[in-house]
Design a protein around this motif. Structure first.
Motif, PDB file in Angstrom:
ATOM      1  N   PRO A   1       7.361   7.361 -14.837  1.00  0.00           N
ATOM      2  CA  PRO A   1       8.411   6.614 -15.489  1.00  0.00           C
ATOM      3  C   PRO A   1       8.689   7.253 -16.799  1.00  0.00           C
ATOM      4  O   PRO A   1       9.482   7.108 -17.447  1.00  0.00           O
ATOM      5  CB  PRO A   1       8.766   5.233 -15.119  1.00  0.00           C
ATOM      6  N   MET A   2       7.360   6.464 -17.438  1.00  0.00           N
ATOM      7  CA  MET A   2       6.784   6.416 -18.812  1.00  0.00           C
ATOM      8  C   MET A   2       6.332   7.717 -19.194  1.00  0.00           C
ATOM      9  O   MET A   2       5.968   7.763 -20.255  1.00  0.00           O
ATOM     10  CB  MET A   2       5.581   5.377 -18.851  1.00  0.00           C
TER      11      MET A   2
ATOM     12  N   ASN B   1      11.321   9.519 -17.452  1.00  0.00           N
ATOM     13  CA  ASN B   1      11.375   9.699 -16.197  1.00  0.00           C
ATOM     14  C   ASN B   1      12.392   9.256 -15.703  1.00  0.00           C
ATOM     15  O   ASN B   1      11.544   7.878 -14.351  1.00  0.00           O
ATOM     16  CB  ASN B   1      10.016  10.491 -15.185  1.00  0.00           C
ATOM     17  N   THR B   2      13.734   9.117 -15.702  1.00  0.00           N
ATOM     18  CA  THR B   2      14.196   8.643 -14.981  1.00  0.00           C
ATOM     19  C   THR B   2      14.042   8.512 -13.187  1.00  0.00           C
ATOM     20  O   THR B   2      14.664   7.347 -12.144  1.00  0.00           O
ATOM     21  CB  THR B   2      15.880   7.962 -15.287  1.00  0.00           C
TER      22      THR B   2
ATOM     23  N   LEU C   1      12.633   6.936  -7.808  1.00  0.00           N
ATOM     24  CA  LEU C   1      11.884   7.075  -6.438  1.00  0.00           C
ATOM     25  C   LEU C   1      11.257   5.596  -6.779  1.00  0.00           C
ATOM     26  O   LEU C   1      10.912   5.662  -4.998  1.00  0.00           O
ATOM     27  CB  LEU C   1      11.904   8.415  -6.906  1.00  0.00           C
ATOM     28  N   PHE C   2      10.365   5.599  -7.366  1.00  0.00           N
ATOM     29  CA  PHE C   2       9.913   4.165  -6.735  1.00  0.00           C
ATOM     30  C   PHE C   2      10.134   3.536  -6.458  1.00  0.00           C
ATOM     31  O   PHE C   2       9.704   2.698  -5.559  1.00  0.00           O
ATOM     32  CB  PHE C   2       9.124   3.962  -8.523  1.00  0.00           C
TER      33      PHE C   2
ATOM     34  N   ALA D   1       7.243   7.587  -0.916  1.00  0.00           N
ATOM     35  CA  ALA D   1       7.151   8.960  -1.154  1.00  0.00           C
ATOM     36  C   ALA D   1       7.386   8.681  -3.311  1.00  0.00           C
ATOM     37  O   ALA D   1       6.533  10.036  -2.791  1.00  0.00           O
ATOM     38  CB  ALA D   1       9.140   9.350  -1.569  1.00  0.00           C
ATOM     39  N   PHE D   2       7.471   8.242  -3.922  1.00  0.00           N
ATOM     40  CA  PHE D   2       7.172   8.174  -5.009  1.00  0.00           C
ATOM     41  C   PHE D   2       5.334   8.818  -5.061  1.00  0.00           C
ATOM     42  O   PHE D   2       5.229   9.493  -5.296  1.00  0.00           O
ATOM     43  CB  PHE D   2       7.052   6.877  -5.884  1.00  0.00           C
ATOM     44  N   ALA D   3       4.331   7.800  -4.436  1.00  0.00           N
ATOM     45  CA  ALA D   3       3.051   8.366  -4.201  1.00  0.00           C
ATOM     46  C   ALA D   3       3.052   9.655  -3.663  1.00  0.00           C
ATOM     47  O   ALA D   3       1.670   9.988  -3.990  1.00  0.00           O
ATOM     48  CB  ALA D   3       2.119   7.154  -2.852  1.00  0.00           C
TER      49      ALA D   3
END
Length: 89
Positions: A21-22, A72-73, A78-79, A85-87
Motif C-alpha cells: 500500500p505504501m 497503491n489502493t 486487498l490486504f 491473497a495479499f500475502a
C-alpha cells in the motif's frame, strides 16, 4: 540519494516490483512524507528511513489507517479484505 543530499530528503525507490500500500505501483517509490514532513538538513538522515520501512512492512496499522493515504489502493484494499491473497502477491 539525490544530488543535493543532505540538503534535500532522500527518496526510497524499489528497483523490483513491490506490491504494498505504501509503494507507488508505477514508480516503485515509497512514501516518506509521513516520516519527513519537513526535511531538516543536519538533523534528519537517510538512515532514519530504515525503521520506517521496517514498520511499513510489518505493522498493519502503519498503512491501514487513513492517516497515511495509500499509494497503491489496490494493495491496501486487498490486504484489508483478504490478507492471505495479499500475502500471495
Amino acid at each position: 540519494l539525490p544530488q543535493d543530499y543532505p540538503d534535500a530528503a532522500p527518496d526510497l525507490i524499489f528497483i523490483s516490483d513491490v506490491f504494498h500500500p505504501m509503494v507507488d505501483p508505477e514508480t516503485g517509490q515509497m512514501d516518506l512524507t509521513s516520516l519527513f514532513p519537513e526535511w531538516r538538513p543536519g538533523r534528519d538522515f537517510a538512515a532514519f528511513a530504515l525503521p520506517h520501512l521496517h514498520r511499513a512492512f510489518l505493522r498493519r496499522e502503519y498503512f491501514a489507517s487513513s492517516a497515511r493515504p495509500a499509494l497503491n489502493t489496490e494493495a491496501r484494499d486487498l490486504f484489508l479484505k483478504d490478507p492471505a491473497a495479499f500475502a500471495e502477491k
